[in-house]
Scaffold this motif. Structure first.
Motif, PDB file in Angstrom:
ATOM      1  N   GLN A 270       0.903  -1.167  -0.114  1.00  0.00           N
ATOM      2  CA  GLN A 270       0.015  -0.014  -0.042  1.00  0.00           C
ATOM      3  C   GLN A 270       0.853   1.307  -0.109  1.00  0.00           C
ATOM      4  OE1 GLN A 270      -1.896   1.051   3.799  1.00  0.00           O
ATOM      5  NE2 GLN A 270      -3.872   1.197   2.690  1.00  0.00           N
TER       6      GLN A 270
ATOM      7  N   VAL B  35      -3.998  -3.671  14.620  1.00  0.00           N
ATOM      8  CA  VAL B  35      -4.148  -3.616  13.186  1.00  0.00           C
ATOM      9  C   VAL B  35      -3.407  -4.603  12.589  1.00  0.00           C
ATOM     10  CG1 VAL B  35      -3.701  -1.012  13.549  1.00  0.00           C
ATOM     11  CG2 VAL B  35      -1.775  -2.300  13.293  1.00  0.00           C
ATOM     12  N   PRO B  36      -3.474  -4.740  11.136  1.00  0.00           N
ATOM     13  CA  PRO B  36      -2.763  -6.095  10.632  1.00  0.00           C
ATOM     14  C   PRO B  36      -1.074  -5.941  10.990  1.00  0.00           C
ATOM     15  CG  PRO B  36      -4.177  -5.218   8.934  1.00  0.00           C
ATOM     16  CD  PRO B  36      -4.061  -4.341  10.193  1.00  0.00           C
TER      17      PRO B  36
ATOM     18  N   TRP C  17       1.905  -5.314   4.630  1.00  0.00           N
ATOM     19  CA  TRP C  17       1.515  -5.871   5.645  1.00  0.00           C
ATOM     20  C   TRP C  17       0.638  -6.880   4.980  1.00  0.00           C
ATOM     21  CZ3 TRP C  17      -4.017  -4.764   5.042  1.00  0.00           C
ATOM     22  CH2 TRP C  17      -4.426  -3.716   4.497  1.00  0.00           C
TER      23      TRP C  17
ATOM     24  N   ARG D  65      -2.472  -9.668   5.125  1.00  0.00           N
ATOM     25  CA  ARG D  65      -3.930  -9.712   5.030  1.00  0.00           C
ATOM     26  C   ARG D  65      -4.443 -11.012   5.269  1.00  0.00           C
ATOM     27  NH1 ARG D  65      -5.861 -11.680  -0.305  1.00  0.00           N
ATOM     28  NH2 ARG D  65      -3.843 -12.272  -1.618  1.00  0.00           N
TER      29      ARG D  65
ATOM     30  N   PRO E 245     -11.846  -6.035   3.274  1.00  0.00           N
ATOM     31  CA  PRO E 245     -12.385  -5.428   4.644  1.00  0.00           C
ATOM     32  C   PRO E 245     -13.724  -4.985   4.576  1.00  0.00           C
ATOM     33  CG  PRO E 245     -10.330  -4.330   3.784  1.00  0.00           C
ATOM     34  CD  PRO E 245     -10.940  -5.041   2.441  1.00  0.00           C
TER      35      PRO E 245
ATOM     36  N   TRP F 130     -12.185  -2.918   8.120  1.00  0.00           N
ATOM     37  CA  TRP F 130     -11.664  -3.828   9.206  1.00  0.00           C
ATOM     38  C   TRP F 130     -11.665  -5.349   8.491  1.00  0.00           C
ATOM     39  CZ3 TRP F 130     -11.806  -2.273  14.462  1.00  0.00           C
ATOM     40  CH2 TRP F 130     -12.277  -0.749  14.836  1.00  0.00           C
ATOM     41  N   TRP F 131     -10.840  -5.852   9.381  1.00  0.00           N
ATOM     42  CA  TRP F 131     -10.683  -7.363   8.897  1.00  0.00           C
ATOM     43  C   TRP F 131     -10.970  -7.984  10.287  1.00  0.00           C
ATOM     44  CZ3 TRP F 131      -6.148  -7.135   5.348  1.00  0.00           C
ATOM     45  CH2 TRP F 131      -6.396  -7.205   3.995  1.00  0.00           C
TER      46      TRP F 131
ATOM     47  N   THR G 223      -9.074  -6.162  13.477  1.00  0.00           N
ATOM     48  CA  THR G 223      -8.020  -5.390  13.047  1.00  0.00           C
ATOM     49  C   THR G 223      -8.236  -4.374  12.023  1.00  0.00           C
ATOM     50  OG1 THR G 223      -7.040  -6.722  11.405  1.00  0.00           O
ATOM     51  CG2 THR G 223      -6.370  -6.942  13.556  1.00  0.00           C
ATOM     52  N   LYS G 224      -8.002  -3.127  12.112  1.00  0.00           N
ATOM     53  CA  LYS G 224      -8.356  -1.878  11.386  1.00  0.00           C
ATOM     54  C   LYS G 224      -7.301  -1.853  10.338  1.00  0.00           C
ATOM     55  CE  LYS G 224     -10.979   2.389  11.620  1.00  0.00           C
ATOM     56  NZ  LYS G 224     -10.156   3.424  10.619  1.00  0.00           N
ATOM     57  N   THR G 225      -7.603  -1.501   9.029  1.00  0.00           N
ATOM     58  CA  THR G 225      -6.613  -1.688   7.822  1.00  0.00           C
ATOM     59  C   THR G 225      -6.198  -0.146   7.689  1.00  0.00           C
ATOM     60  OG1 THR G 225      -8.388  -1.573   6.301  1.00  0.00           O
ATOM     61  CG2 THR G 225      -7.345  -3.688   7.187  1.00  0.00           C
ATOM     62  N   ASP G 226      -7.190   1.002   7.778  1.00  0.00           N
ATOM     63  CA  ASP G 226      -6.895   2.145   7.514  1.00  0.00           C
ATOM     64  C   ASP G 226      -6.533   3.254   8.596  1.00  0.00           C
ATOM     65  OD1 ASP G 226      -9.495   2.039   8.503  1.00  0.00           O
ATOM     66  OD2 ASP G 226     -10.348   3.369   7.078  1.00  0.00           O
TER      67      ASP G 226
END
Length: 925
Positions: free
Chosen positions: A358, A380-381, A393, A395, A406, A493-494, A501-504
């Motif tokens: 990313q 987070v991831p 990171w 996924r 997500p 989120w994932w 976990t929050k990706t952003d």
């Protein structure tokens, strides 16, 4: 501690020296350019009122005079000893910035290059010294960096500048021609020196670099440089972020045209997010454009670039196979990313890895995401590292029956969202709340000030710096500063083996989307907009677990600002998962809940105990717009006097119903918050029973679908998706929403599809209502559903428009406030002298026999200084223009009373005091 990117000059200077010791040319350049940006903004800045006047008068005959005043103000400010000292020191920083830009464009933009700098850079570093300009320290106090969108949010890279310069050379190969590169701050402070260095490296010997703000004033030296460039036949190159409208570039270009530059000698340089034509405001000028397909970030996210990232960050992994899709185009709204799968050989054997590469920003702006990820480990991831603008990171792999994409915050359990907010607050503390220093950058307090200042009408501009901005700054100031997420409403989120976990996690703060805030409660407010049914519990749990109290006034401002931001993003083309009507509802609901908590929250349910068939004289019916509520920056929101009137009716045992043209979701919001039994929606076409939470349309099979197709086919016309029977159409969105013009309405109404509908024109919308529908027939149906005896008539009905006339005629006492439409007056109905909510209070006072809130039964609740100040601001417009001077005086007194009290958060209270703001939905009888 993860750094605050809104750094001061002293912090940037330390960062520059640290990067120099590491031999990191890119970071050293970014810190040096940041120092230049902060100092130039301070030296060339103008007072807020003058800047606002310049913007308002830009296209008027007064423009030359305003420009003269601005330039004079800058010149006068530059005569002080502190300013002269700062300019002298800044000249060394500029030279150092140019030298570092040459190092960066020569290729020093990867990971840190070990070894101290030599040559010109080393000499300039020695001249710069280890301390800033001490005599100018007071001058720079409170001045902080604006993060450049290009290198923080937009995935741009120094190589993109090199590509732009290469394209410029193809069109303008004459190396002997004089060039003047002007960067539009903020991003121009970083892009312009790189452009100048790249041009010099290509043999252009006469290149000058300057920066400016579109509405700002320039220094005397800048004006002299421009006049000299004009005489020499120079080209002026304007460089900025990817333009959306082109207005900023056009503003600077117009200034150059007034100086005497012909349009063909003002060249635009920019990267683009799409392949659309150059924006119209700058179409008359030659442009050198980097199309989205050629950005360097796309090369970094293709397979070869991914191999380089893996080699740098996972050197012990031998890549056996890599599967990745072609990256998309860069976006204004999010970092570009590519999910991919790697089969790698390690000491422990072969391993399949599911990864995401990313874009995260350039240099230390991108490594900020890495620092935040490490601090938020488990929330987070798993992040493997950062390399040359790319964050790597892990996924979650796709599972049978479940997408690997997500999910939004609304699909995440509330307990997990709360855990993320609280643990982020604890793991990412900051030394201070710097949001009060961010004037002009749309921090949350500034957005709140703009929204609530709307109640002051044309007086908002002069009142904001004097009264309203200080109020909102104090109201939102937090004693527990932390690095807020800022991206909770539309978060991603994932769910994996270790939980959610929050990706952003690092996209919302220090970004081009603004709304900076250092209070974790702002993140909580964002989460509750995605999880509205959990709002009360989330807030109570947050206060209990953190030991802090979130003032109700602050919670209200957060909700209003978040709703405004959602609407803004929608109008700008961002995909948010929320439609415009829902965003407006969120804004309105924040104020409804706040004032209802203040004025209705302490009422005893016993007061309103009613049988299943209340006595006929107990019913009162109120219109919403212009009666119970008034406009607040494009949405309907209650006012204190309106809430006092409602309090008076409820406290004395009257059952209040609503009768409005608004749709059922908005009627439901108000019934829940105000504690009402129900309401008539869509001008009487739908009724809502709050006790059963049930709505029933009274009209069916009337050709609505055909008319909807016609309206949807009109250019730039949108329909409100909340309406079930009527149709609400408008053009534009946000603050630019307008009703359909009269010609369009006539054309639509004359069509076969509109047979059976009547057009009702509003200020910002046009409603198409089935013939035969009115509020009285809707009220009769609602009363029957609520168990009222046949023939029941309301004892009081208050409305202000022609659609209220049938209802007002049949009430025992039907009247209108002083803002009544001409049709109401022509119908011979009673019209009170005073308008809006004050007129409603007069009507209620006639029924009760006293002013609402003045007797022991309905007496007004006691308010805290903060609540008294904010409610006084909300009350400024409720008496119309004639009553505004008195309301402003009351607001000024309340603001003065609050100035001596603390607006910061404090220890959580065990229970709200009587009259305190209960932010939850109110109980119904």
């Amino acid at each position: 501690m993860v750094p605050d990117l809104c750094a001061g000059v002293a912090e940037l200077h330390r960062g520059l020296l640290d990067a120099s010791v590491r031999g990191d040319a890119l970071d050293a350049y970014l810190f040096a350019a940041g120092i230049v940006q902060v100092c130039e903004d301070r030296l060339n800045g103008t007072p807020w009122l003058l800047s606002r006047a310049a913007q308002q008068l830009e296209d008027t005959a007064a423009r030359p005079l305003v420009r003269l005043v601005l330039n004079s103000a800058v010149a006068t400010a530059g005569l002080t000893p502190a300013s002269r000292c700062l300019r002298s020191w800044l000249s060394v920083v500029r030279q150092l910035t140019d030298a570092l830009a040459s190092a960066v464009t020569a290729g020093s933009y990867g990971t840190a290059h070990r070894g101290a700098f030599t040559g010109r850079v080393s000499t300039l570093l020695e001249r710069l010294g280890t301390e800033g300009p001490e005599p100018a320290a007071a001058l720079l106090e409170g001045s902080t960096l604006r993060s450049p969108s290009c290198f923080r949010s937009f995935d741009q890279h120094p190589r993109d500048v090199l590509e732009l310069v290469a394209r410029f050379i193809d069109r303008y190969p004459d190396r002997s021609r004089r060039l003047m590169v002007i960067g539009l701050r903020t991003s121009g402070s970083y892009l312009a020196p790189l452009t100048g260095a790249a041009l010099r490296a290509e043999g252009y010997a006469r290149v000058a670099v300057r920066t400016t703000r579109p509405a700002g004033a320039g220094s005397r030296a800048d004006h002299a440089e421009l006049r000299s460039a004009l005489r020499d036949g120079a080209l002026v190159l304007l460089i900025d972020d990817p333009p959306r409208s082109g207005d900023s570039l056009a503003t600077v270009a117009q200034g150059l045209l007034r100086t005497g530059f012909p349009a063909e000698r003002v060249v635009m340089l920019f990267a683009a997010f799409d392949d659309r034509p150059v924006p119209a405001p700058i179409a008359a000028h030659p442009s050198v454009v980097l199309p989205p397909g050629d950005w360097y970030i796309r090369e970094r996210l293709r397979k070869q670039g991914l191999h380089r990232t893996l080699a740098a960050l996972l050197p012990d992994h031998e890549v056996l196979g890599l599967s990745a899709a072609e990256p998309g185009h860069p976006s204004r709204w999010s970092h570009l990313e590519v999910p991919f799968t790697v089969l790698a050989h390690t000491d422990r054997g072969d391993r399949e890895m599911h990864l995401v590469a990313q874009g995260a920003g350039t240099g230390y702006f991108g490594r900020h995401s890495l620092a935040a990820a490490r601090a938020l480990d488990g929330l987070v991831p798993q992040v493997h590292g950062f390399h040359d603008g790319v964050l790597l990171w892990e996924r979650q792999p796709a599972e049978p029956g479940r997408s690997s994409d997500p999910v939004p915050t609304e699909l995440v359990p509330a307990a997990d969202v709360l855990r993320y907010v609280i643990e982020r607050r604890e793991r990412l503390p900051l030394n201070e709340d710097r949001s009060p220093l961010l004037t002009g950058r749309q921090p949350v307090w500034e957005v709140g000030a703009r929204l609530f200042a709307h109640r002051c009408g044309r007086l908002a501009a002069p009142l904001r710096p004097l009264l309203i901005d200080p109020l909102l700054r104090e109201l939102l100031r937090t004693s527990s500063a932390s690095l807020a997420d800022g991206h909770m409403v539309f978060g991603r989120w994932w769910h994996g083996p270790e939980g959610w976990t929050k990706t952003d996690f690092d996209d919302g703060h220090f970004s081009h989307l603004d709304l900076a805030e250092y209070d974790a409660a702002y993140d909580l407010a964002g989460a509750t907009q995605a999880l509205p049914e959990h709002e009360d519990q989330l807030l109570a749990d947050y206060e209990r677990l953190t030991g802090t109290r979130v003032p109700a006034a602050r919670w209200c401002v957060y909700g209003a600002a978040l709703g405004w931001n959602a609407e803004r993003l929608l109008c700008s083309g961002a995909g948010t998962g929320m439609d415009e009507a829902a965003a407006r509802r969120a804004r309105s609901r924040a104020v409804q809940r706040y004032l209802a908590g203040l004025y209705l929250g302490d009422l005893d349910d016993v007061t309103f105990a009613a049988s299943s068939a209340p006595p006929s004289q107990a019913w009162c019916v109120l219109d919403v717009d212009g009666v119970l509520e008034s406009d607040l920056f494009g949405v309907a929101a209650p006012s204190p006097t309106g809430m006092l009137a409602l309090r008076g009716l409820r406290a004395h045992g009257y059952q209040v119903l609503l009768a409005t043209g608004r749709p059922v979701p908005e009627v439901r919001d108000r019934c829940r918050v105000y504690g009402l039994l129900g309401g008539v929606a869509e001008y009487g076409a739908v009724v809502y029973d709050a006790e059963r939470d049930h709505c029933a349309p009274l009209v069916t099979g009337h050709g609505r679908s055909a008319l909807a197709r016609v309206l949807s086919g009109l250019p730039s016309v949108t329909l409100d998706s909340q309406y079930r029977v009527c149709l609400r159409a408008c053009r534009g969105c946000g603050a630019g929403r307008t009703a359909l013009d009269a010609r369009t309405v006539r054309q639509v109404s004359g069509g076969q599809e509109a047979v059976g509908f009547t057009a009702v024109q509003g200020e910002t919308q046009t409603d198409f209502v089935p013939v035969g529908v009115d509020k009285w027939t809707g009220l009769e149906a609602l009363l029957e559903r609520l168990g009222a005896p046949p023939g029941t008539r309301p004892v009081l009905a208050v409305g202000d428009s022609a659609t209220d006339i049938p209802l007002l005629r049949r009430a025992r006492y039907g009247c209108a406030p002083g803002n009544a439409a001409p049709a109401v007056r022509a119908a011979g109905l009673p019209v009170l002298r005073r308008p809006y909510q004050v007129g409603l209070a007069d009507a209620v006072g006639r029924l009760l026999g006293h002013v609402p809130g003045s007797c022991p039964v309905c007496c007004a609740p006691a308010l805290s200084p903060a609540d008294a100040a904010l409610t006084a601001l909300l009350a400024v417009s409720e008496a119309g223009w004639a009553g505004m001077p008195g309301r402003l005086a009351r607001f000024a007194r309340a603001r003065a009373a609050m100035a001596g009290s603390s607006g910061t958060d404090g220890p959580a209270a065990a229970a709200p005091a009587p009259g305190a703001a209960a932010v939850g939905p109110q109980r119904r009888s």
